[in-house]
Design an enzyme around this catalytic site. Structure first.
Site, PDB file in Angstrom:
ATOM      1  N   GLY A 285     -43.550 -43.057 -28.164  1.00  0.00           N
ATOM      2  CA  GLY A 285     -44.022 -43.407 -26.833  1.00  0.00           C
ATOM      3  C   GLY A 285     -44.965 -42.404 -26.217  1.00  0.00           C
TER       4      GLY A 285
ATOM      5  N   GLY B  61     -47.349 -40.794 -28.055  1.00  0.00           N
ATOM      6  CA  GLY B  61     -48.561 -40.682 -28.862  1.00  0.00           C
ATOM      7  C   GLY B  61     -48.588 -39.432 -29.724  1.00  0.00           C
ATOM      8  CB  SER B  62     -45.913 -37.384 -31.224  1.00  0.00           C
ATOM      9  OG  SER B  62     -45.214 -38.404 -31.876  1.00  0.00           O
ATOM     10  CB  SER B  63     -48.644 -40.388 -34.965  1.00  0.00           C
ATOM     11  OG  SER B  63     -48.740 -41.515 -34.160  1.00  0.00           O
ATOM     12  CB  ALA B  64     -52.772 -40.305 -31.372  1.00  0.00           C
ATOM     13  CB  ALA B  65     -50.871 -35.490 -30.028  1.00  0.00           C
TER      14      ALA B  65
ATOM     15  CG  ASP C  25     -50.889 -44.281 -29.124  1.00  0.00           C
ATOM     16  OD1 ASP C  25     -50.995 -45.013 -28.123  1.00  0.00           O
ATOM     17  OD2 ASP C  25     -49.805 -44.058 -29.697  1.00  0.00           O
TER      18      ASP C  25
HETATM   19  O1  PMV Z   1     -44.804 -45.779 -29.209  1.00  0.00           O
HETATM   20  P1  PMV Z   1     -46.220 -45.494 -29.536  1.00  0.00           P
HETATM   21  O2  PMV Z   1     -46.744 -44.244 -28.968  1.00  0.00           O
HETATM   22  O3  PMV Z   1     -46.491 -45.605 -31.001  1.00  0.00           O
HETATM   23  O4  PMV Z   1     -47.114 -46.600 -28.777  1.00  0.00           O
HETATM   24  C1  PMV Z   1     -47.480 -47.766 -29.404  1.00  0.00           C
HETATM   25  C2  PMV Z   1     -48.210 -48.761 -28.529  1.00  0.00           C
HETATM   26  C3  PMV Z   1     -48.302 -50.129 -29.184  1.00  0.00           C
HETATM   27  O5  PMV Z   1     -49.052 -50.949 -28.303  1.00  0.00           O
HETATM   28  C4  PMV Z   1     -46.928 -50.740 -29.359  1.00  0.00           C
HETATM   29  C5  PMV Z   1     -48.988 -50.057 -30.542  1.00  0.00           C
HETATM   30  C6  PMV Z   1     -50.473 -49.834 -30.516  1.00  0.00           C
HETATM   31  O6  PMV Z   1     -51.000 -49.371 -31.537  1.00  0.00           O
HETATM   32  O7  PMV Z   1     -51.118 -50.125 -29.509  1.00  0.00           O
END
Ligand code: PMV
Length: 309
Positions: free
Chosen positions: A96, A98-102, A143
């Site tokens: 939630g 965005g740790s993978s993008a970071a 993200d």
């Molecule tokens: O939980 P996270 O940070 O991976 O957020 C994902 C957000 C989604 O809309 C569910 C996926 C996406 O790629 O947009």
């Protein structure tokens, strides 16, 4: 020189953005940093992220971290094969934020400086999108875009993505509350897709309601009318419940936040586990909501949304 990748909070539109509807997401000050050390031999190594105590980044993170580095070497053309990357973060790794993008942005920014690659933000964003695919098969791109450019962004996936900086007077205070449960974004995207296939009529209605809501949200964010923004976040949460990505833990957090006076509260990111977001523009309110959720046993992060790196 370390590279920094910032985390994010989605205020509106998780899951809906996957289907090409617009979303609003903001960067937060929590981040991942990457530092480079040269080695004479032994190949490339990178530690798992360190968050205070050493923690494995997801379940098979070691494998994924290796894949992330391969993607980055391939896309940047770096030939050096002996170095060590030290990664540390102050983010929740439950999902939630965005740790993978970071993670992608921090490694790329670090290597960009170290090897004088001269790659710009546009390219960092493109490569981080490839990194995102290592973690979840069909990311929308929201993200990596927020982590790269920062600010408060209006995002819409398309043949060419629409990305607009929303002007707000200053970053707005929020509380992020960690359920303590790891979410699996790819699995949840697949779950929503299946439900959509099984209930096309219901989803058509939900998508229409969301599209209308997103436009209103953009307008209110631009006016920094946080009361109205909060109320729209609550409506967004109702739609997220209907697509099946809320959970009892998230609902408990949302209820506690709203009872403490948060202007709005919803899940943020893929849902079920991961984190929730409470909108708390005033410092005292932010404190109050954070305290209440901490008292219930949840880890909280008092941050501001919309910072520019
Ligand atoms: O939980 P996270 O940070 O991976 O957020 C994902 C957000 C989604 O809309 C569910 C996926 C996406 O790629 O947009």
């Amino acid at each position: 020189m370390p590279g920094i990748g910032y985390g994010k909070a989605i205020l509106f539109g998780e899951h809906f953005v996957v289907y090409g509807m617009p979303g609003i997401a903001a960067s937060i000050e929590l981040n991942t940093t990457c530092t480079y050390e040269k080695k004479v031999s032994g190949g490339i190594t990178a530690n798992d992220l360190v968050t205070g105590e050493t923690i494995n980044y997801g379940e098979d993170k070691a494998k994924k971290l290796g894949q992330v580095i391969q993607v980055i070497l391939r896309e940047t053309g770096i030939k050096e094969k002996n170095f060590r990357l030290k990664l540390s973060t102050n983010m929740s790794l439950m999902g939630g934020m965005g740790s993978s993008a970071a993670l992608g942005v921090s490694i790329l920014s670090c290597l960009n400086k170290e090897f004088s690659l001269g790659i710009d933000d546009k390219r960092i964003n493109e490569i981080t999108f490839e990194v995102e695919k290592v973690f979840h098969s069909s990311p929308s791109g929201i993200d990596n875009t927020v982590s790269t450019f920062g600010g408060m962004l209006w995002f819409k996936k398309g043949a060419a993505n629409t990305v607009e900086q929303l002007q707000i007077p200053e970053p707005v205070r929020i509380v992020l509350i960690d359920t303590g449960i790891i979410n699996d974004t790819a699995e949840l995207i697949a779950k929503v897709r299946k439900q959509k296939e099984e209930n096309p009529k219901e989803f058509e209605k939900i998508f229409a309601s969301y599209s209308e809501l997103a436009l209103k949200a953009k307008n209110e964010v631009e006016k920094a009318d946080w009361k109205k923004v909060g109320s729209l976040m609550n409506k967004n949460q109702e739609l997220l419940r209907r697509i099946g990505v809320s959970s009892s833990q998230l609902e408990k957090i949302i209820e506690a936040s709203l009872e403490s006076g948060a202007l709005g509260a919803k899940l943020t990111g893929a849902g079920v586990g991961g984190n929730a977001i409470a909108l708390t523009p005033e410092k005292e309110l932010q404190e109050k909501v954070s305290k209440k959720c901490s008292a219930l046993g949840f880890k909280t992060f008092k941050v501001t949304a919309g910072i520019k790196p």
